[in-house]
Design an enzyme around this catalytic site. Structure first.
Site, PDB file in Angstrom:
ATOM      1  N   LYS A  54       0.837  -1.200   0.000  1.00 57.13           N
ATOM      2  CA  LYS A  54       0.000   0.000   0.000  1.00 57.13           C
ATOM      3  C   LYS A  54       0.870   1.246   0.000  1.00 57.13           C
ATOM      4  O   LYS A  54       0.605   2.214  -0.722  1.00 57.13           O
ATOM      5  CB  LYS A  54      -0.938   0.001   1.223  1.00 57.13           C
ATOM      6  CG  LYS A  54      -2.059  -1.041   1.119  1.00 57.13           C
ATOM      7  CD  LYS A  54      -2.833  -1.202   2.434  1.00 57.13           C
ATOM      8  CE  LYS A  54      -3.877  -2.312   2.318  1.00 57.13           C
ATOM      9  NZ  LYS A  54      -4.610  -2.552   3.582  1.00 57.13           N
ATOM     10  N   GLN A  98      -4.401  -1.317   9.834  1.00 60.24           N
ATOM     11  CA  GLN A  98      -4.382  -2.641   9.198  1.00 60.24           C
ATOM     12  C   GLN A  98      -5.018  -3.680  10.127  1.00 60.24           C
ATOM     13  O   GLN A  98      -4.681  -3.746  11.313  1.00 60.24           O
ATOM     14  CB  GLN A  98      -2.946  -3.034   8.830  1.00 60.24           C
ATOM     15  CG  GLN A  98      -2.830  -4.334   8.062  1.00 60.24           C
ATOM     16  CD  GLN A  98      -3.479  -4.297   6.673  1.00 60.24           C
ATOM     17  OE1 GLN A  98      -3.566  -3.249   6.035  1.00 60.24           O
ATOM     18  NE2 GLN A  98      -3.943  -5.434   6.210  1.00 60.24           N
ATOM     19  N   ASP A 121     -10.615   3.457   4.635  1.00 61.21           N
ATOM     20  CA  ASP A 121     -11.098   2.078   4.512  1.00 61.21           C
ATOM     21  C   ASP A 121     -12.631   2.032   4.447  1.00 61.21           C
ATOM     22  O   ASP A 121     -13.204   0.994   4.121  1.00 61.21           O
ATOM     23  CB  ASP A 121     -10.648   1.247   5.724  1.00 61.21           C
ATOM     24  CG  ASP A 121      -9.353   0.477   5.472  1.00 61.21           C
ATOM     25  OD1 ASP A 121      -9.173  -0.002   4.343  1.00 61.21           O
ATOM     26  OD2 ASP A 121      -8.562   0.348   6.423  1.00 61.21           O
TER      27      ASP A 121
HETATM   28  N1  GUN Z   1      -7.135  -6.500   6.358  1.00 61.50           N
HETATM   29  C1  GUN Z   1      -7.655  -7.233   5.348  1.00 61.50           C
HETATM   30  N2  GUN Z   1      -8.239  -6.418   4.450  1.00 61.50           N
HETATM   31  C2  GUN Z   1      -8.084  -5.162   4.904  1.00 61.50           C
HETATM   32  C3  GUN Z   1      -8.481  -3.882   4.412  1.00 61.50           C
HETATM   33  O1  GUN Z   1      -9.105  -3.731   3.364  1.00 61.50           O
HETATM   34  N3  GUN Z   1      -8.131  -2.822   5.177  1.00 61.50           N
HETATM   35  C4  GUN Z   1      -7.465  -2.950   6.344  1.00 61.50           C
HETATM   36  N4  GUN Z   1      -7.181  -1.847   7.024  1.00 61.50           N
HETATM   37  N5  GUN Z   1      -7.087  -4.116   6.827  1.00 61.50           N
HETATM   38  C5  GUN Z   1      -7.408  -5.207   6.108  1.00 61.50           C
END
Ligand code: GUN
Length: 286
Positions: A54, A98, A121
C-alpha cells in the site's frame, strides 16, 4: 470452454495512472500533498506485506505515506491515543489501521475512533451508514475495486443475478449492498450466501456473477458454477502450494466465462481504490 482471464492488475494500473494524474493536478492547485498514515500493530507477516504494498503504491502515485508500527503487546488506549493524534494532524488526510488487530484490542472501538473524514477504509459506522443509504463519502476498497473491474470490463451488472459468497463487514456485506444500489454499477439482483447456507451449490449455480470472499482455499469448485458465469475471487490463502484464492482456479476456468486470477486479480484493485480514497480524503479536507 476456457474462461477469459480478468486481468485485475492491468485495470488497477490504469486506475493508478489516473489517480497519479489527478494527484499531480491537486498538488499543483493546492500546494498540498495527500498523505496516508498506515498503522500496523504486531508483526503478522501477511499484514506487513499488505502495508508495504500500500505504501509503495502511494509513493508511485505521488501520495505521501507514513507508517506507525506498534508492538503486538500494544494496549487499546495506546492505539486510541495514536489515532487521536493522527485525527488532529492536518498533514494526514487518510488513516488506515491494518486488520486484524491483536486480541486485547476491540476492533470496532478502534475503527469508530478514526475520524470519518479520514476513514479511507470506509469502516467507520458513519461511512457504512452513508454507503447503505446510497450517499457514500468513501466506498470500501475491495468491493469498490470489484465494482470497478466489472464496470471497466463492460460486464453487465444491472438485472444480473450476483451471488456473493461470504458476509464479512469488509467484503461480503458492502459488496452486496453496492451492487444492489440504484444506478450505474448497481441494479443487480443480489443473493448473499455463507457457511450456513443450505444447498450452496444450487444457489451459486444461479449466479451470472459469482463473487467469492469466504476465506477458504479452493472452496468453489467447477460444479458450483454456471457455464459462462463471471467468477470474481477475492480470497488470498497461503497454502503449501503457495498463494491460492477461494476458487479452484484450474477446475472453474473450464466452466466460467471470465475469471480473476490469484494473485493479479482483486488484490491490486483494492490498493488502487485505497489511493482513490486517500486523494478524495485530501480533497474533502482542503
Ligand atoms: N485487512 C484485510 N483487508 C483489509 C483492508 O481492506 N483494510 C485494512 N485496514 N485491513 C485489512
Amino acid at each position: 470452454m476456457t474462461a477469459a482471464i480478468l486481468d485485475g492488475k492491468a485495470v488497477a494500473d490504469q486506475i493508478r495512472s489516473e489517480i497519479a494524474e489527478q494527484t499531480a493536478q491537486f498538488v499543483a492547485a493546492k500546494g498540498i500533498t495527500p498523505c496516508l498514515a498506515a498503522v500496523l500493530v504486531g508483526d503478522d507477516p501477511a499484514s506487513q506485506v499488505y502495508v508495504r504494498n500500500k505504501q509503495r503504491a502511494c509513493e508511485n502515485s505521488g501520495i505521501t505515506s507514513r507508517l506507525h508500527r506498534l508492538s503486538a503487546g500494544t494496549c487499546q488506549d495506546e492505539l486510541l491515543a495514536l489515532i487521536d493524534e493522527l485525527n488532529r494532524d492536518q498533514a494526514v488526510h487518510g488513516i488506515l489501521v491494518q486488520l486484524p488487530l491483536p486480541p486485547q484490542i476491540d476492533e470496532s472501538r478502534v475503527l469508530q475512533a478514526v475520524s470519518p473524514l479520514k476513514d479511507v477504509d470506509a469502516f467507520h459506522p458513519e461511512n457504512v451508514g452513508r454507503m447503505v443509504q446510497g450517499r457514500p463519502r468513501f466506498l470500501p476498497c475491495t468491493p469498490h475495486g470489484v465494482q470497478q473491474l466489472l464496470l471497466r470490463k463492460n460486464i453487465p451488472i444491472a438485472g444480473s443475478h450476483v451471488v456473493v459468497l461470504g458476509r464479512s463487514d469488509i467484503v461480503g456485506k458492502p459488496m452486496a449492498i453496492m451492487l444492489m444500489q440504484r444506478g450505474a454499477g448497481g441494479d443487480a439482483t443480489v443473493t448473499v450466501c455463507h457457511s450456513r447456507t443450505r444447498d450452496l451449490p444450487g444457489l451459486t449455480r444461479q449466479a451470472d456473477i459469482l463473487v467469492v470472499a469466504i476465506g477458504r482455499a479452493r472452496f468453489v469448485t467447477a460444479d458450483m458454477v454456471k457455464p459462462g458465469a463471471v467468477v470474481i475471487d477475492v480470497g488470498i490463502n497461503r497454502t503449501e502450494s503457495g498463494l491460492v484464492g477461494d476458487v479452484d482456479f484450474e477446475g472453474v476456468r473450464e466452466v466460467a466465462g471470465q475469471i480473476t486470477p490469484v494473485p493479479g486479480g482483486v488484490g491490486p484493485l483494492t490498493i488502487a481504490m485505497l489511493l482513490h480514497n486517500t486523494l478524495a480524503a485530501a480533497r474533502l479536507q482542503t
